[in-house]
Design a protein around this motif. Structure first.
Motif, PDB file in Angstrom:
ATOM      1  N   UNK B 193       1.393  -1.530  -0.168  1.00 53.54           N
ATOM      2  CA  UNK B 193       0.424  -0.065  -0.123  1.00 53.54           C
ATOM      3  C   UNK B 193       0.917   1.268   0.629  1.00 53.54           C
ATOM      4  N   UNK B 194       1.754   1.005   0.823  1.00 52.59           N
ATOM      5  CA  UNK B 194       2.840   2.209   1.132  1.00 52.59           C
ATOM      6  C   UNK B 194       3.346   3.006   0.262  1.00 52.59           C
ATOM      7  N   UNK B 195       4.345   1.373  -0.313  1.00 44.58           N
ATOM      8  CA  UNK B 195       4.651   1.828  -1.943  1.00 44.58           C
ATOM      9  C   UNK B 195       3.835   2.060  -2.812  1.00 44.58           C
ATOM     10  N   UNK B 196       2.329   2.114  -3.804  1.00 41.53           N
ATOM     11  CA  UNK B 196       2.208   2.484  -4.746  1.00 41.53           C
ATOM     12  C   UNK B 196       1.696   3.550  -4.302  1.00 41.53           C
ATOM     13  N   UNK B 197       1.044   4.274  -3.225  1.00 46.40           N
ATOM     14  CA  UNK B 197       1.606   5.568  -2.439  1.00 46.40           C
ATOM     15  C   UNK B 197       2.674   6.154  -3.264  1.00 46.40           C
ATOM     16  N   UNK B 198       3.284   6.129  -2.609  1.00 49.19           N
ATOM     17  CA  UNK B 198       4.867   6.759  -3.271  1.00 49.19           C
ATOM     18  C   UNK B 198       5.440   6.659  -4.664  1.00 49.19           C
ATOM     19  N   UNK B 199       4.756   6.103  -5.517  1.00 50.11           N
ATOM     20  CA  UNK B 199       5.218   5.944  -7.027  1.00 50.11           C
ATOM     21  C   UNK B 199       3.961   6.898  -7.452  1.00 50.11           C
ATOM     22  N   UNK B 200       3.254   6.271  -7.600  1.00 50.64           N
ATOM     23  CA  UNK B 200       1.957   8.009  -7.932  1.00 50.64           C
ATOM     24  C   UNK B 200       2.102   8.944  -7.579  1.00 50.64           C
ATOM     25  N   UNK B 201       2.617   9.368  -5.943  1.00 50.39           N
ATOM     26  CA  UNK B 201       2.628  10.391  -5.662  1.00 50.39           C
ATOM     27  C   UNK B 201       3.932  11.305  -6.975  1.00 50.39           C
ATOM     28  N   UNK B 202       5.405  10.368  -6.513  1.00 51.57           N
ATOM     29  CA  UNK B 202       6.638  10.920  -7.702  1.00 51.57           C
ATOM     30  C   UNK B 202       6.074  10.898  -9.350  1.00 51.57           C
ATOM     31  N   UNK B 203       4.992  10.139  -9.762  1.00 53.86           N
ATOM     32  CA  UNK B 203       4.375  10.672  -9.997  1.00 53.86           C
ATOM     33  C   UNK B 203       3.882  11.638 -11.220  1.00 53.86           C
ATOM     34  N   UNK B 204       2.606  11.935 -10.273  1.00 53.85           N
ATOM     35  CA  UNK B 204       1.686  12.290 -10.472  1.00 53.85           C
ATOM     36  C   UNK B 204       1.327  13.714  -9.402  1.00 53.85           C
ATOM     37  N   UNK B 205       2.356  14.265  -8.574  1.00 57.27           N
ATOM     38  CA  UNK B 205       1.924  15.244  -7.874  1.00 57.27           C
ATOM     39  C   UNK B 205       3.190  16.233  -7.412  1.00 57.27           C
ATOM     40  N   UNK B 206       4.314  15.904  -8.792  1.00 57.02           N
ATOM     41  CA  UNK B 206       5.739  16.554  -8.458  1.00 57.02           C
ATOM     42  C   UNK B 206       5.293  17.947  -8.685  1.00 57.02           C
ATOM     43  N   UNK B 207       6.023  18.982  -7.864  1.00 56.97           N
ATOM     44  CA  UNK B 207       6.619  20.345  -7.689  1.00 56.97           C
ATOM     45  C   UNK B 207       6.493  20.999  -9.806  1.00 56.97           C
ATOM     46  N   UNK B 208       5.572  21.925 -10.476  1.00 54.08           N
ATOM     47  CA  UNK B 208       6.450  22.302 -11.514  1.00 54.08           C
ATOM     48  C   UNK B 208       7.215  23.077 -11.344  1.00 54.08           C
ATOM     49  N   UNK B 209       8.063  21.875 -12.769  1.00 62.11           N
ATOM     50  CA  UNK B 209       8.784  22.476 -13.650  1.00 62.11           C
ATOM     51  C   UNK B 209       9.832  21.562 -12.853  1.00 62.11           C
ATOM     52  N   UNK B 210       9.325  20.925 -12.617  1.00 62.16           N
ATOM     53  CA  UNK B 210      10.460  19.856 -11.759  1.00 62.16           C
ATOM     54  C   UNK B 210       9.956  18.145 -12.542  1.00 62.16           C
ATOM     55  N   UNK B 211      11.611  18.046 -13.452  1.00 66.89           N
ATOM     56  CA  UNK B 211      11.238  17.318 -14.003  1.00 66.89           C
ATOM     57  C   UNK B 211      11.853  15.849 -14.181  1.00 66.89           C
ATOM     58  N   UNK B 212      11.974  14.673 -14.469  1.00 71.17           N
ATOM     59  CA  UNK B 212      12.057  13.808 -13.351  1.00 71.17           C
ATOM     60  C   UNK B 212      13.970  14.287 -13.865  1.00 71.17           C
ATOM     61  N   UNK B 213      14.366  14.255 -13.892  1.00 72.00           N
ATOM     62  CA  UNK B 213      15.653  13.897 -13.676  1.00 72.00           C
ATOM     63  C   UNK B 213      16.509  15.250 -12.565  1.00 72.00           C
TER      64      UNK B 213
END
Ligand code: HEM
Ligand SMILES: [Cu+2]
Lengths: 190, 578
Positions: B193-213
């Motif tokens: 459960x925690x892992x799914x939360x982490x992965x989706x959070x980082x995929x969808x909720x990064x600050x504007x302008x924050x690219x993957x790198x």
């Protein structure tokens, strides 16, 4: 709880709920992969299991396959209705999907009762252990899917959280797909 | 607690990203036990993990004392019977990996750091997050409860091989064995459960302008670890179900007499177990990367390469598992294949170590406490990695298998991961977490008091392993070969070093709890670091960024940039003229 901004962002372009469903499915695939992989390896090593497998009820299995496939169709129609913002209609289709799940479970329990009466129990041989474990694990997923679906339908009826109709549908297709693997492996391979 | 009940989902959808700020004062329960705030959940995991570490440490104390002074009544425990010994070893191993390393490295730090470092106010599924911790807590309680049932805690080793784990006449345990499996399975659910939360959070909720790198390495690593965990744990979940059936319902999944196969368990276990090593290693590597860039005031050398390498390691880690089974009767040709894959995976791991050394090269190094821990991690983990190469070669492993050489090897990887890197993280982020500063002198005393005894414990165990000491042995006096000149002295030395190591942890606990309440107040960015968590106040309030959620303009490692007066360049500072 105040709704955090995090829950509203959509950087990938895919809504977070749907994204999460895909990850749930990914983790479930490996669970069933472990079960089926173990079973297949054993099955290859034990040709004599075919005599046990001969006692499974192929007709019941085939009927259940049709039931599940039909229920998946209802889930697709529910999604369609939700896309058209028709919550009550979506809810009705979801209830139909649930009905499919229910019929599936009833057939399953009749089948199992029969088999247990004939002395094929969880512990009678490793084939039957796999049979009950794999189908049981799948059955738990059917039940879980139905429970969630009832909640989603209750919301959808009030036109709330309609995006969840699609999400639970995706999950239901997955449960369906698992059965498509289980059916030939447990019933047809003899 | 429903999201709409309060009627002020004010910050949502009003065009600009304002964090959900101040509001009613929550009561004690709501604030500390029923919170959905990612920081509080991170703390829950952290403190639970620390409490479990005490159990992991106490058990190792008890059974090591039995090895050094067999038959003696151990102060604080009493006499250790053979059954006790097995239960203590099993509990130690299980707790350290599943209830210390995993929750602290992934769940605690992941929860605390991810939203802060990617510039948002919480996880995407805050209530799922709370549920994940609650399941984890239940799993810990189930494990602890197994000490108090008839027959005591599980004695079938953390690897839980059948028939040892499935038959109570072998593991000398009653219902404790099933409680153990249930606890581990619940723990897996919590982390899924925690892992799914982490992965989706980082995929969808990064600050504007924050690219993957632009995502800091430690976040990358925690996400990769979560994915790796998800992809590897499934078969073992299935295996756990089969084991419970074998234990309780007379099935024979792992029993050849009934048509099953005990080696199947070993495959299921290690298909998870080896990637699990990287599940805990990657976050530790991430922590070290953050700390060494900050304290050498240098850009992370080859940042993208590190990420690509971590991905490669994750993939390769699925193809090495059978190196744990060289003596389980697998086909020698298979053994060759797995020897080769094992040697291959050491290359990317070694590369990461080189990259870190490359980062240090030419930097202006500041030997703060977190930096000492990070450097120690590199050095000690290197020893663990190098000795692993011996074991990967199937020919050598036939001799080393299940000796103390193996044991010392994997402790040279796990101890740096679960403690050295964690201490680096705690000392590095403490000012952010609690808004106060740790005492540096205490920190350094604790550092040396941990690292020196650590080596004094395990170097002798390497030697004992080479001389043939088998692991999981209750009393070596029954084995004349293991009682040759000097061998018992080495055991005593290792045990006394352990006691010293444990004693020095008091220094840490005192420093930690004293500073938490009484330490000097910490500024928002005491280390002059770039990543977004330092843009928030120390400690960050509910909602994290009271001045509005940040926007990202650059990567996380712009230290000592030639165009700038300061030697750091925070990710959220807008470029001049913008
Ligand atoms: C000061 C720290 C530690 C010491 C002195 C220590 C010592 C030991 C010893 C002597 C054993 C073997 C006992 C036997 O085979 O009879 C053992 C087993 C084990 N330890 Fe540790 N350990 C420490 C920390 C850790 C940490 C941090 C981890 C993992 C994160 C860990 C994981 C394990 C595991 C998995 C086993 C195998 C248990 C089994 O055989 O079932 N240990 N430890
Ligand atoms: Cu391995």
């Amino acid at each position: 709880m105040i709704r955090p901004v995090a829950t509203t962002r959509e950087m990938t372009g895919m809504p977070t709920g749907r994204l999460a469903v895909w990850w749930v499915i990914a983790s479930e695939i490996v669970i069933f992969g472990g079960v089926l992989g173990s079973y297949i390896m054993h099955r290859i090593g034990h040709p004599e299991w075919e005599y046990q497998a001969a006692h499974t009820n192929t007709m019941a299995g085939a009927f259940n396959t049709v039931v599940l496939l039909t229920s998946s169709l209802a889930a697709v129609l529910a999604h369609n209705a939700a896309e058209q913002k028709n919550g009550p209609k979506a809810a009705r289709f979801l209830m139909l999907t649930c009905l499919g799940g229910f019929i599936f479970l009833v057939v399953k329990s009749v089948e199992w009762t029969n088999e247990i009466h004939h002395g094929y129990t969880l512990a009678s041989s490793t084939f039957w252990s796999f049979y009950y474990m794999a189908a049981g694990l799948h059955g738990l997923h059917v039940i879980a899917g139905m429970v969630i679906m009832l909640f989603v339908a209750a919301d959808a009826r009030k036109n709330k959280e309609l995006q969840r109709v699609e999400n639970i549908g995706i999950y239901w297709h997955f449960v369906d797909l698992v059965w498509i693997f289980l059916f030939p492996l447990l019933y047809i391979a003899k | 607690m429903s999201s709409t009940a309060h009627g002020h989902a004010a910050s949502v959808g009003n065009g600009h990203d304002a964090p959900a700020g101040h509001h009613h004062n929550p009561g004690f329960i709501e604030k500390y036990l029923w919170s959905t705030d990612h920081k509080m959940i991170g703390f829950q995991y952290l403190f639970t993990g620390m409490a479990m570490a005490l159990i992991g440490g106490f058990t190792v104390y008890a059974f090591r004392m039995q090895i050094a002074f067999p038959g003696m009544s151990i102060p604080g425990y009493g006499r250790v019977t053979a059954g006790d010994y097995n239960a203590l070893v099993t509990t130690h191993g299980t707790v350290m990996i599943f209830w210390v390393a995993m929750p602290v490295l992934i769940a605690a730090l992941g929860n605390y750091l991810i939203p802060l470092m990617i510039g948002c106010d919480d996880m995407v599924f805050p209530r799922l997050n709370r549920l994940s911790y609650q399941i984890f807590l239940v799993s810990a309680l189930v494990l602890i409860s197994s000490f108090f049932v008839e027959g005591g805690a599980f004695g079938g080793a953390w690897t839980s091989y059948p028939p040892l784990s499935s038959k109570s006449q072998y593991n000398l345990t009653g219902v404790g064995s099933t409680l153990w499996v249930v606890a581990v399975a619940l723990e897996f659910v919590a982390f899924l459960l925690g892992g799914i939360n982490f992965v989706t959070t980082v995929m969808n909720s990064r600050a504007p302008g924050m690219k993957l790198w632009d995502v800091p390495i430690v976040v990358w690593m925690i996400v990769l670890a979560s994915i790796l965990f998800m992809a590897s744990v499934g078969p073992l979940v299935a295996g756990a179900v089969m084991l419970i059936f074998d234990q309780n319902f007379h099935t024979g999944f792992f029993d050849p007499v009934k048509g099953g196969d005990p080696v199947l368990w070993q495959h299921l276990f290690w298909f998870f177990g080896h990637p699990e090593v990287y599940v805990v290693l990657l976050p530790a590597m991430g922590i070290v990367a953050e700390v060494i860039t900050v304290f050498s005031r240098k850009r992370l050398f080859a940042q993208r390469t590190v990420i690509m390498t971590a991905i490669a390691v994750g993939i390769i880690s699925f193809f090495v598992w059978a190196h744990h089974q060289f003596v389980a009767g697998i086909d020698p040709r298979m053994a060759n294949v797995f020897s080769v894959t094992t040697l291959i995976i050491s290359i990317p791991v070694a590369e990461m170590v080189f990259v870190y050394i490359g980062t240090l090269y030419g930097g202006s190094i500041r030997l703060t406490t977190p930096m000492l821990w990070a450097l120690a991690f590199i050095a000690e983990f290197l020893l663990g990695g190098v000795t692993g190469i011996f074991l990967g070669a199937s020919g050598a492993d036939i001799y080393f298998h299940d000796t103390y050489f193996v044991l010392a090897h994997f402790h040279y990887t796990f101890f740096p991961i679960a403690f050295i890197a964690v201490f680096a993280a705690i000392t590095h982020w403490f000012p952010k977490m609690f808004g106060r500063t740790l005492n540096e002198t205490f920190g350094k005393v604790h550092f040396w008091g941990t690292v020196i005894p650590f080596n004094c414990i395990f170097i002798p165990l390497f030697v004992l392993g080479v001389r043939g000491d088998h692991r999981r042995i209750y009393d070596y006096r029954h084995f004349p070969d293991s009682m040759q000149a000097g061998m018992q002295d080495l055991r005593v030395f290792a045990t006394l070093s352990l006691v010293v190591l444990l004693a020095f942890q008091v220094v840490f606990l005192v420093n930690f709890f004293y500073s938490m309440f009484k330490g000097p107040k910490a500024p928002a960015n005491p280390w002059h670091a770039n990543t977004l968590e330092w843009a928030a106040p120390s400690p960050p309030p509910h909602g994290n960024f009271p001045e509005g959620l940040p926007t990202v303009y650059r990567g996380p490692y712009e230290y000592s940039h030639p165009d700038r007066k300061e030697d750091y360049w925070p990710q959220h500072i807008a470029p001049e003229g913008a």
